[in-house]
Design a protein around this motif. Structure first.
Motif, PDB file in Angstrom:
ATOM      1  N   VAL A 157       0.849  -1.199   0.000  1.00 44.59           N
ATOM      2  CA  VAL A 157       0.000   0.000   0.000  1.00 44.59           C
ATOM      3  C   VAL A 157       0.886   1.252   0.000  1.00 44.59           C
ATOM      4  O   VAL A 157       0.529   2.291  -0.565  1.00 44.59           O
ATOM      5  N   GLY A 158       2.078   1.123   0.567  1.00 47.25           N
ATOM      6  CA  GLY A 158       3.026   2.236   0.588  1.00 47.25           C
ATOM      7  C   GLY A 158       3.452   2.679  -0.809  1.00 47.25           C
ATOM      8  O   GLY A 158       3.788   3.841  -1.033  1.00 47.25           O
ATOM      9  N   GLN A 159       3.421   1.759  -1.773  1.00 45.69           N
ATOM     10  CA  GLN A 159       3.757   2.146  -3.151  1.00 45.69           C
ATOM     11  C   GLN A 159       2.705   3.119  -3.698  1.00 45.69           C
ATOM     12  O   GLN A 159       3.019   4.060  -4.420  1.00 45.69           O
ATOM     13  N   ILE A 160       1.440   2.870  -3.329  1.00 46.02           N
ATOM     14  CA  ILE A 160       0.367   3.770  -3.782  1.00 46.02           C
ATOM     15  C   ILE A 160       0.555   5.140  -3.125  1.00 46.02           C
ATOM     16  O   ILE A 160       0.429   6.188  -3.769  1.00 46.02           O
ATOM     17  N   MET A 161       0.908   5.117  -1.841  1.00 46.41           N
ATOM     18  CA  MET A 161       1.069   6.385  -1.118  1.00 46.41           C
ATOM     19  C   MET A 161       2.264   7.169  -1.649  1.00 46.41           C
ATOM     20  O   MET A 161       2.214   8.393  -1.788  1.00 46.41           O
ATOM     21  N   MET A 162       3.329   6.442  -1.965  1.00 43.89           N
ATOM     22  CA  MET A 162       4.515   7.082  -2.542  1.00 43.89           C
ATOM     23  C   MET A 162       4.149   7.787  -3.844  1.00 43.89           C
ATOM     24  O   MET A 162       4.546   8.923  -4.095  1.00 43.89           O
ATOM     25  N   ALA A 163       3.345   7.108  -4.687  1.00 42.64           N
ATOM     26  CA  ALA A 163       2.971   7.712  -5.973  1.00 42.64           C
ATOM     27  C   ALA A 163       2.072   8.922  -5.751  1.00 42.64           C
ATOM     28  O   ALA A 163       2.209   9.948  -6.421  1.00 42.64           O
ATOM     29  N   ARG A 164       1.164   8.825  -4.783  1.00 45.90           N
ATOM     30  CA  ARG A 164       0.312   9.984  -4.483  1.00 45.90           C
ATOM     31  C   ARG A 164       1.161  11.159  -4.006  1.00 45.90           C
ATOM     32  O   ARG A 164       0.883  12.301  -4.345  1.00 45.90           O
ATOM     33  N   ASP A 165       2.194  10.879  -3.240  1.00 49.57           N
ATOM     34  CA  ASP A 165       3.108  11.946  -2.809  1.00 49.57           C
ATOM     35  C   ASP A 165       3.725  12.605  -4.035  1.00 49.57           C
ATOM     36  O   ASP A 165       3.718  13.824  -4.179  1.00 49.57           O
ATOM     37  N   ASP A 166       4.262  11.785  -4.923  1.00 51.44           N
ATOM     38  CA  ASP A 166       4.996  12.323  -6.059  1.00 51.44           C
ATOM     39  C   ASP A 166       4.072  13.116  -6.992  1.00 51.44           C
ATOM     40  O   ASP A 166       4.483  14.105  -7.583  1.00 51.44           O
ATOM     41  N   LEU A 167       2.823  12.648  -7.106  1.00 53.93           N
ATOM     42  CA  LEU A 167       1.900  13.297  -8.043  1.00 53.93           C
ATOM     43  C   LEU A 167       1.073  14.404  -7.383  1.00 53.93           C
ATOM     44  O   LEU A 167       0.281  15.073  -8.033  1.00 53.93           O
ATOM     45  N   GLY A 168       1.239  14.582  -6.083  1.00 53.88           N
ATOM     46  CA  GLY A 168       0.422  15.567  -5.354  1.00 53.88           C
ATOM     47  C   GLY A 168      -1.040  15.174  -5.416  1.00 53.88           C
ATOM     48  O   GLY A 168      -1.911  15.994  -5.708  1.00 53.88           O
ATOM     49  N   ASP A 169      -1.322  13.904  -5.120  1.00 50.95           N
ATOM     50  CA  ASP A 169      -2.655  13.351  -5.369  1.00 50.95           C
ATOM     51  C   ASP A 169      -3.429  13.065  -4.080  1.00 50.95           C
ATOM     52  O   ASP A 169      -4.250  12.165  -4.036  1.00 50.95           O
ATOM     53  N   TRP A 170      -3.165  13.828  -3.019  1.00 58.22           N
ATOM     54  CA  TRP A 170      -3.929  13.622  -1.787  1.00 58.22           C
ATOM     55  C   TRP A 170      -5.102  14.592  -1.738  1.00 58.22           C
ATOM     56  O   TRP A 170      -5.091  15.614  -2.423  1.00 58.22           O
ATOM     57  N   VAL A 171      -6.096  14.264  -0.928  1.00 61.76           N
ATOM     58  CA  VAL A 171      -7.234  15.181  -0.755  1.00 61.76           C
ATOM     59  C   VAL A 171      -6.714  16.418  -0.019  1.00 61.76           C
ATOM     60  O   VAL A 171      -6.198  16.306   1.088  1.00 61.76           O
ATOM     61  N   PRO A 172      -6.816  17.612  -0.654  1.00 61.76           N
ATOM     62  CA  PRO A 172      -6.242  18.803  -0.024  1.00 61.76           C
ATOM     63  C   PRO A 172      -6.980  19.174   1.268  1.00 61.76           C
ATOM     64  O   PRO A 172      -8.151  18.834   1.420  1.00 61.76           O
ATOM     65  N   ALA A 173      -6.276  19.864   2.171  1.00 63.85           N
ATOM     66  CA  ALA A 173      -6.879  20.292   3.428  1.00 63.85           C
ATOM     67  C   ALA A 173      -8.151  21.074   3.128  1.00 63.85           C
ATOM     68  O   ALA A 173      -8.194  21.875   2.189  1.00 63.85           O
ATOM     69  N   GLY A 174      -9.183  20.836   3.896  1.00 61.90           N
ATOM     70  CA  GLY A 174     -10.431  21.583   3.725  1.00 61.90           C
ATOM     71  C   GLY A 174     -11.337  21.020   2.652  1.00 61.90           C
ATOM     72  O   GLY A 174     -12.464  21.459   2.486  1.00 61.90           O
ATOM     73  N   LYS A 175     -10.853  20.058   1.884  1.00 61.43           N
ATOM     74  CA  LYS A 175     -11.694  19.460   0.842  1.00 61.43           C
ATOM     75  C   LYS A 175     -12.140  18.073   1.265  1.00 61.43           C
ATOM     76  O   LYS A 175     -11.439  17.384   1.995  1.00 61.43           O
ATOM     77  N   GLY A 176     -13.298  17.686   0.764  1.00 59.32           N
ATOM     78  CA  GLY A 176     -13.803  16.353   1.069  1.00 59.32           C
ATOM     79  C   GLY A 176     -13.405  15.384  -0.021  1.00 59.32           C
ATOM     80  O   GLY A 176     -12.830  15.766  -1.048  1.00 59.32           O
ATOM     81  N   MET A 177     -13.746  14.130   0.228  1.00 60.32           N
ATOM     82  CA  MET A 177     -13.468  13.090  -0.758  1.00 60.32           C
ATOM     83  C   MET A 177     -14.305  13.367  -2.006  1.00 60.32           C
ATOM     84  O   MET A 177     -15.374  13.913  -1.928  1.00 60.32           O
ATOM     85  N   GLY A 178     -13.801  12.990  -3.126  1.00 61.33           N
ATOM     86  CA  GLY A 178     -14.581  13.060  -4.363  1.00 61.33           C
ATOM     87  C   GLY A 178     -14.717  14.462  -4.930  1.00 61.33           C
ATOM     88  O   GLY A 178     -15.428  14.693  -5.886  1.00 61.33           O
ATOM     89  N   GLU A 179     -14.047  15.438  -4.331  1.00 55.08           N
ATOM     90  CA  GLU A 179     -14.180  16.802  -4.841  1.00 55.08           C
ATOM     91  C   GLU A 179     -13.185  17.114  -5.956  1.00 55.08           C
ATOM     92  O   GLU A 179     -13.261  18.162  -6.574  1.00 55.08           O
ATOM     93  N   GLN A 180     -12.229  16.244  -6.136  1.00 52.37           N
ATOM     94  CA  GLN A 180     -11.333  16.455  -7.266  1.00 52.37           C
ATOM     95  C   GLN A 180     -10.932  15.106  -7.864  1.00 52.37           C
ATOM     96  O   GLN A 180     -10.873  14.114  -7.158  1.00 52.37           O
ATOM     97  N   PRO A 181     -10.703  15.058  -9.188  1.00 53.60           N
ATOM     98  CA  PRO A 181     -10.377  13.775  -9.796  1.00 53.60           C
ATOM     99  C   PRO A 181      -9.032  13.268  -9.284  1.00 53.60           C
ATOM    100  O   PRO A 181      -8.130  14.054  -8.994  1.00 53.60           O
ATOM    101  N   ARG A 182      -8.935  11.950  -9.136  1.00 50.07           N
ATOM    102  CA  ARG A 182      -7.704  11.377  -8.629  1.00 50.07           C
ATOM    103  C   ARG A 182      -6.774  11.025  -9.781  1.00 50.07           C
ATOM    104  O   ARG A 182      -7.209  10.541 -10.820  1.00 50.07           O
ATOM    105  N   LEU A 183      -5.499  11.271  -9.578  1.00 49.81           N
ATOM    106  CA  LEU A 183      -4.521  10.919 -10.619  1.00 49.81           C
ATOM    107  C   LEU A 183      -4.250   9.429 -10.612  1.00 49.81           C
ATOM    108  O   LEU A 183      -4.147   8.796 -11.654  1.00 49.81           O
ATOM    109  N   VAL A 184      -4.123   8.856  -9.403  1.00 50.71           N
ATOM    110  CA  VAL A 184      -4.012   7.392  -9.325  1.00 50.71           C
ATOM    111  C   VAL A 184      -5.433   6.873  -9.161  1.00 50.71           C
ATOM    112  O   VAL A 184      -5.992   6.864  -8.071  1.00 50.71           O
TER     113      VAL A 184
END
Ligand code: SAH
Ligand code: SF4
Length: 394
Positions: free
Chosen positions: A161-188
């Motif tokens: 699962v850490g590989q997915i998290m590493m890729a989200r780090d690199d792509l800036g693909d986390w849910v931004p502070a103050g935003k809920g789930m599903g508010e922006q398209p996911r890169l992964v």
């Protein structure tokens, strides 16, 4: 072979003290129950444990937070307790290559200094991350680069699962502070277990990691967006349907046992008929959940018209999609890629029979990131030519 003894789903992942010597337990890779237990063991009152686990879970898997101090809905002294006992650690990126087509290949380091590869493939309607489940592979498919490397070890759930998290780090693909789930398209948006290793020979870790990836309060990928590819570890296929429930892809690659024995030597243990029977029984099978048959196109080996007709005959009655993969060559490989005309002719026969038969476009070829090319150059443990030839019956 390393088939694991069957154990039930409720067995907890016991938090191990970290192998890198920090003395802290890594939260990444613990199941919900495992994390709750770990929080209690560190002094969280039992009554609060479920709630605290839910809060920490969201920070870790939804927001991508790595520092307990950023968990602002937790009291300061509780954050201190967490950071004394735990860490949030994902595999470390050793190198990153970006292909001209946008594909990214990461070499990541895991405990013990081992390395595995992870590939991100951006497409118009999705972004697929190809993750590894083992360092090397016990199997020796004769067309696969990973197959020339010895199995070094299984990855832990946290490393998967850490590989997915590493890729989200690199792509800036986390849910931004103050935003809920599903508010922006996911890169992964999609995961394929098609990197290094045979996922069904590392069943428990793969299952726990995928459960974490599917958790709606966390990484939140639907089970339809996760595909597990197996060379055909028959006894574990039904279990994968029951306990993981993701999409299934089978490395089929041949239409007679004689040829499949050579290409995918596990066929000598579970032959084509046994494999097909397990697919007919795949509990989640329905029209909307087709099984993908992967078929690597090797010139003069498995790419004739007769092969295409035999393939159709074999998979009759199984809701299927056929994915033709032009062979990706690697230094010293004993095969050549079928010509484009041959691949098109083969695809046409499949298509005429009413099946989707996409030809997988090789991605990231310039950085050796395509299917079956993954192999960490730093691993010294190699299978000898004799071992490969023996296993493959060449
Ligand atoms: N071990 C699993 C998953 C990893 S391989 C399995 O065998 O299914 C992912 C896919 O790439 C498999 O279908 C595999 O057979 C295929 N593959 C391996 N080497 C390849 C190569 N050199 N060219 C094209 N496809 C390859
Ligand atoms: Fe292992 Fe899959 Fe490669 Fe076969 S194709 S050697 S099972 S990684």
């Amino acid at each position: 072979m390393t088939a694991s003894a069957p154990i039930t789903q409720d067995v907890l992942t016991i938090p191990r003290k970290d192998a890198e010597g920090t003395g802290k337990v890594n939260l990444v890779g613990l199941t919900r129950d495992g994390m709750r237990e770990a929080l209690i063991a560190a002094g969280t009152p039992e009554k609060q444990a479920k709630m605290r686990m839910g809060q920490v879970w969201q920070w870790v898997y939804q927001k991508g937070v790595r520092d307990f101090d950023e968990m602002t809905n937790l009291a300061k002294d509780y954050r201190a307790l967490l950071s004394e006992n735990f860490e949030i650690r994902v595999p470390e990126v050793v190198s990153k290559q970006v292909s001209t087509d946008g594909t990214r290949k990461y070499l990541v380091r895991i405990a013990g200094g081992h390395e595995v590869e992870v590939v991100y493939i951006p497409e118009e309607d999705r972004g697929t991350l190809c993750v590894s489940s083992q360092v090397g592979c016990t199997l020796t498919c004769s067309f696969c680069h990973t197959g020339t490397q010895k199995l070094v070890r299984n990855l832990t759930a946290g490393e998967i699962v850490g590989q997915i998290m590493m890729a989200r780090d690199d792509l800036g693909d986390w849910v931004p502070a103050g935003k809920g789930m599903g508010e922006q398209p996911r890169l992964v948006s999609n995961i394929v277990l098609m990197g290094m290793g045979e996922p069904l020979y590392n069943f428990d870790a793969v299952r726990d990691a995928m459960k974490i990836a599917m958790d709606g309060e966390g990484i939140s990928l639907s089970r339809r967006r996760i595909t597990l590819s197996t060379s055909g570890v028959v006894p574990e296929i039904a279990r994968a349907g029951e306990e993981i429930g993701c999409m299934l892809a089978i490395s089929f690659h041949a239409t007679t046992d004689e040829t499949r024995d050579k290409l995918v030597p596990i066929n000598k243990r579970w032959n084509i008929e046994t494999l097909l029977q397990s697919l007919r029984d795949y509990p989640k099978l329905s029209n909307s959940e087709r099984i993908t048959f992967e078929y690597v196109m090797l010139a003069g080996v498995n790419d004739s018209d007769e092969d295409a007709y035999r393939l159709l005959e074999l998979i009759k009655g199984i809701p299927a999609k056929i994915n033709l993969i032009p062979f990706n060559e690697w230094p010293g490989a004993p095969y050549k890629r079928s010509s484009n005309n041959r691949i098109r002719a083969f695809a046409n026969i499949i298509y005429q029979a009413g099946y989707a038969s996409p030809i997988r476009t090789p991605r990231g070829e310039d950085i050796m990131a395509a299917c079956g090319q993954l192999k960490s150059a730093t691993e010294r443990a190699r299978k000898s030519k004799a071992e490969i030839a023996k296993e493959a019956g060449l």
